[in-house]
Design a protein around this motif. Structure first.
Motif, PDB file in Angstrom:
ATOM      1  N   ARG A 134       0.832  -1.203   0.000  1.00  0.00           N
ATOM      2  CA  ARG A 134       0.000   0.000   0.000  1.00  0.00           C
ATOM      3  C   ARG A 134       0.868   1.255   0.000  1.00  0.00           C
ATOM      4  O   ARG A 134       0.643   2.187  -0.776  1.00  0.00           O
ATOM      5  N   LEU A 135       1.857   1.297   0.878  1.00  0.00           N
ATOM      6  CA  LEU A 135       2.729   2.464   0.948  1.00  0.00           C
ATOM      7  C   LEU A 135       3.566   2.595  -0.313  1.00  0.00           C
ATOM      8  O   LEU A 135       3.862   3.707  -0.760  1.00  0.00           O
ATOM      9  N   ALA A 136       3.964   1.455  -0.904  1.00  0.00           N
ATOM     10  CA  ALA A 136       4.766   1.499  -2.123  1.00  0.00           C
ATOM     11  C   ALA A 136       3.982   2.108  -3.279  1.00  0.00           C
ATOM     12  O   ALA A 136       4.529   2.881  -4.079  1.00  0.00           O
ATOM     13  N   LEU A 137       2.708   1.795  -3.396  1.00  0.00           N
ATOM     14  CA  LEU A 137       1.891   2.370  -4.462  1.00  0.00           C
ATOM     15  C   LEU A 137       1.789   3.882  -4.326  1.00  0.00           C
ATOM     16  O   LEU A 137       1.882   4.623  -5.317  1.00  0.00           O
ATOM     17  N   ILE A 138       1.625   4.360  -3.098  1.00  0.00           N
ATOM     18  CA  ILE A 138       1.569   5.807  -2.859  1.00  0.00           C
ATOM     19  C   ILE A 138       2.901   6.456  -3.208  1.00  0.00           C
ATOM     20  O   ILE A 138       2.966   7.521  -3.843  1.00  0.00           O
ATOM     21  N   GLU A 139       3.991   5.805  -2.804  1.00  0.00           N
ATOM     22  CA  GLU A 139       5.327   6.365  -3.034  1.00  0.00           C
ATOM     23  C   GLU A 139       5.658   6.420  -4.520  1.00  0.00           C
ATOM     24  O   GLU A 139       6.185   7.423  -5.013  1.00  0.00           O
ATOM     25  N   VAL A 140       5.349   5.359  -5.251  1.00  0.00           N
ATOM     26  CA  VAL A 140       5.663   5.323  -6.678  1.00  0.00           C
ATOM     27  C   VAL A 140       4.827   6.345  -7.438  1.00  0.00           C
ATOM     28  O   VAL A 140       5.310   6.980  -8.374  1.00  0.00           O
ATOM     29  N   GLU A 141       3.592   6.523  -7.035  1.00  0.00           N
ATOM     30  CA  GLU A 141       2.768   7.568  -7.653  1.00  0.00           C
ATOM     31  C   GLU A 141       3.452   8.932  -7.505  1.00  0.00           C
ATOM     32  O   GLU A 141       3.530   9.714  -8.464  1.00  0.00           O
ATOM     33  N   ALA A 142       3.968   9.226  -6.307  1.00  0.00           N
ATOM     34  CA  ALA A 142       4.650  10.501  -6.072  1.00  0.00           C
ATOM     35  C   ALA A 142       5.943  10.599  -6.876  1.00  0.00           C
ATOM     36  O   ALA A 142       6.279  11.659  -7.416  1.00  0.00           O
ATOM     37  N   MET A 143       6.694   9.496  -6.967  1.00  0.00           N
ATOM     38  CA  MET A 143       7.936   9.503  -7.731  1.00  0.00           C
ATOM     39  C   MET A 143       7.685   9.763  -9.207  1.00  0.00           C
ATOM     40  O   MET A 143       8.401  10.536  -9.856  1.00  0.00           O
ATOM     41  N   LEU A 144       6.672   9.098  -9.755  1.00  0.00           N
ATOM     42  CA  LEU A 144       6.360   9.290 -11.172  1.00  0.00           C
ATOM     43  C   LEU A 144       5.883  10.714 -11.431  1.00  0.00           C
ATOM     44  O   LEU A 144       6.152  11.293 -12.486  1.00  0.00           O
ATOM     45  N   TRP A 145       5.187  11.284 -10.475  1.00  0.00           N
ATOM     46  CA  TRP A 145       4.769  12.680 -10.606  1.00  0.00           C
ATOM     47  C   TRP A 145       5.997  13.581 -10.670  1.00  0.00           C
ATOM     48  O   TRP A 145       6.089  14.485 -11.509  1.00  0.00           O
ATOM     49  N   ALA A 146       6.963  13.336  -9.771  1.00  0.00           N
ATOM     50  CA  ALA A 146       8.195  14.135  -9.772  1.00  0.00           C
ATOM     51  C   ALA A 146       8.982  13.942 -11.060  1.00  0.00           C
ATOM     52  O   ALA A 146       9.681  14.851 -11.518  1.00  0.00           O
TER      53      ALA A 146
ATOM     54  N   LEU B 238       8.976  -1.944   8.113  1.00  0.00           N
ATOM     55  CA  LEU B 238       9.049  -1.178   6.864  1.00  0.00           C
ATOM     56  C   LEU B 238      10.186  -1.681   5.987  1.00  0.00           C
ATOM     57  O   LEU B 238      11.304  -1.892   6.461  1.00  0.00           O
ATOM     58  N   SER B 239       9.901  -1.856   4.703  1.00  0.00           N
ATOM     59  CA  SER B 239      10.950  -2.238   3.751  1.00  0.00           C
ATOM     60  C   SER B 239      11.573  -1.010   3.091  1.00  0.00           C
ATOM     61  O   SER B 239      12.608  -1.114   2.435  1.00  0.00           O
ATOM     62  N   PHE B 240      10.968   0.153   3.260  1.00  0.00           N
ATOM     63  CA  PHE B 240      11.511   1.408   2.757  1.00  0.00           C
ATOM     64  C   PHE B 240      10.913   2.535   3.591  1.00  0.00           C
ATOM     65  O   PHE B 240       9.916   2.341   4.298  1.00  0.00           O
ATOM     66  N   LEU B 241      11.512   3.721   3.506  1.00  0.00           N
ATOM     67  CA  LEU B 241      10.964   4.880   4.199  1.00  0.00           C
ATOM     68  C   LEU B 241      10.191   5.728   3.200  1.00  0.00           C
ATOM     69  O   LEU B 241      10.766   6.243   2.238  1.00  0.00           O
ATOM     70  N   PRO B 242       8.883   5.884   3.397  1.00  0.00           N
ATOM     71  CA  PRO B 242       8.084   6.668   2.462  1.00  0.00           C
ATOM     72  C   PRO B 242       8.227   8.166   2.698  1.00  0.00           C
ATOM     73  O   PRO B 242       8.301   8.622   3.836  1.00  0.00           O
ATOM     74  N   MET B 243       8.268   8.912   1.616  1.00  0.00           N
ATOM     75  CA  MET B 243       8.226  10.366   1.705  1.00  0.00           C
ATOM     76  C   MET B 243       7.001  10.936   1.003  1.00  0.00           C
ATOM     77  O   MET B 243       6.607  12.063   1.247  1.00  0.00           O
ATOM     78  N   GLY B 244       6.403  10.170   0.113  1.00  0.00           N
ATOM     79  CA  GLY B 244       5.168  10.596  -0.523  1.00  0.00           C
ATOM     80  C   GLY B 244       5.303  11.927  -1.229  1.00  0.00           C
ATOM     81  O   GLY B 244       6.320  12.222  -1.870  1.00  0.00           O
ATOM     82  N   ALA B 245       4.271  12.751  -1.108  1.00  0.00           N
ATOM     83  CA  ALA B 245       4.266  14.048  -1.782  1.00  0.00           C
ATOM     84  C   ALA B 245       5.423  14.924  -1.322  1.00  0.00           C
ATOM     85  O   ALA B 245       5.930  15.741  -2.100  1.00  0.00           O
TER      86      ALA B 245
END
Length: 351
Positions: free
Chosen positions: A84-96, A227-234
């Motif tokens: 779940r957190l990975a999907l949010i994070e990748v969405e933010a990365m692709l936006w950037a 956690l397998s990674f640290l999320p930063m999101g937006a």
């Protein structure tokens, strides 16, 4: 005219004041004479980063505290939180990266459902989600990036514009040596250093944002239990492409980690509250099948009816009947709009 600065993007410029002539070719263009690299290579020196870390000790402590709270909650909520957190994070990365793809489209595409998004962006999204979930060792950069095909020594990959063969091995060795020298940095602070060194070593195409950020996100979770990674999101959008000296980069990075961890924790609390609300709303339904469906949807951001049937240990008819009933109750949502191979998720917008 606004002077050129690597922190500016096209969106920062007033179209009425924009320069009608393009900027010169990049300094790292292989067809141009090489320029001095002293200023960039000095950023490999971890001494400046250690000094910045010492000066930002309170900020680092705040980031570590926020990460600890998130890690504890993720552990309590169990399986599925990383995805779940990975999907949010990748969405933010692709936006950037300039290729925005909604997380729901990424989730649907992972199950071979049509999403209608950019195929290259989707391929990158699939890779990034798998790596953020924990797949791939950080030490083997070739394996981490999925570079398994045979390469001609000394030739750059015409598709990825990254070094290949011996050139990639040299870049990977340079990156590994620089990271070894930064062992005294806290894992959270080391994430900012890693993104910079990754870029300077040339492990990814010049314009890439995602690959180095994914590696750094994984590396920062070194001391976490769940956690397998640290999320930063937006909040990550402010730092994934940011320049500046170590103290500027690290200060922004620590703020992003703190904000990202707090935002992720609030999101998991929202998900936990949905499960409690859904179980309360379905308590009058005979048996525990509804509760099993809720637990299955906790583990999966999106799930096929067949997946829910298997994980809940119920029949297909029971799964379809209860999912339809829970949809009417506003507890779940169906995202495909089809009558076959339907995909379900928690309806978090309901209050």
């Amino acid at each position: 005219m606004i002077p050129y600065n690597s922190d500016f993007t096209d969106s920062d410029l007033d179209p009425a004041q924009a320069d009608p002539w393009p900027l010169p070719e990049r300094a790292d263009d292989p067809d141009l004479p090489p320029l001095p690299r002293t200023e960039q290579r000095s950023l490999f020196d971890p001494a400046g980063w250690l000094a910045a870390q010492g000066a930002l000790a309170p900020e680092l402590a705040a980031a570590a505290f926020a990460v600890g709270r998130l890690d504890e909650l993720a552990a309590a909520m169990g399986q599925g939180m990383a995805t779940r957190l990975a999907l949010i994070e990748v969405e933010a990365m692709l936006w950037a990266a300039g290729t925005p793809v909604p997380q729901e489209d990424i989730g649907r595409e992972r199950m071979a459902a049509r999403a209608g998004a950019d195929l290259d962006a989707m391929a990158l999204a699939r890779w990034a989600v798998r790596r953020l979930e924990g797949q791939g060792g950080l030490a083997d950069l070739r394996g981490f990036l999925g570079l398994h095909r045979a390469e001609a020594p000394g030739l750059d990959d015409a598709l990825t514009l990254r070094p290949a063969g011996e050139g990639f091995d040299a870049a990977a060795s340079e990156f590994g040596a620089a990271m070894a020298q930064a062992g005294a940095l806290h894992p959270i602070a080391r994430g900012a250093y890693a993104r910079l060194v990754w870029r300077l070593a040339g492990l990814s195409p010049v314009e890439d944002v995602v690959e180095g950020a994914v590696w750094a996100g994984r590396a920062m979770a070194e001391r976490c239990g769940a956690l397998s990674f640290l999320p930063m999101g937006a909040a990550g959008r402010r730092v994934w492409t940011r320049g500046g000296p170590p103290e500027v980069r690290l200060a922004a990075h620590l703020r992003a980690v703190t904000e990202g961890a707090e935002a992720a924790r609030l999101w998991l609390i929202r998900l936990r509250d949905w499960a409690l609300r859904a179980k309360s709303a379905t308590a009058r339904i005979k048996g525990d099948s509804a509760a099993r469906i809720i637990e299955a949807l906790l583990r999966h951001p999106l799930a096929l009816t067949a997946t829910i049937e298997t994980e809940a240990g119920i029949s297909r008819d029971t799964a379809e009947r209860l999912l339809a009933r829970m949809q009417i109750m506003g507890l779940v949502r169906e995202v495909t709009g089809t009558r076959r191979f339907r995909i379900w998720g928690a309806e978090l917008s309901a209050r």
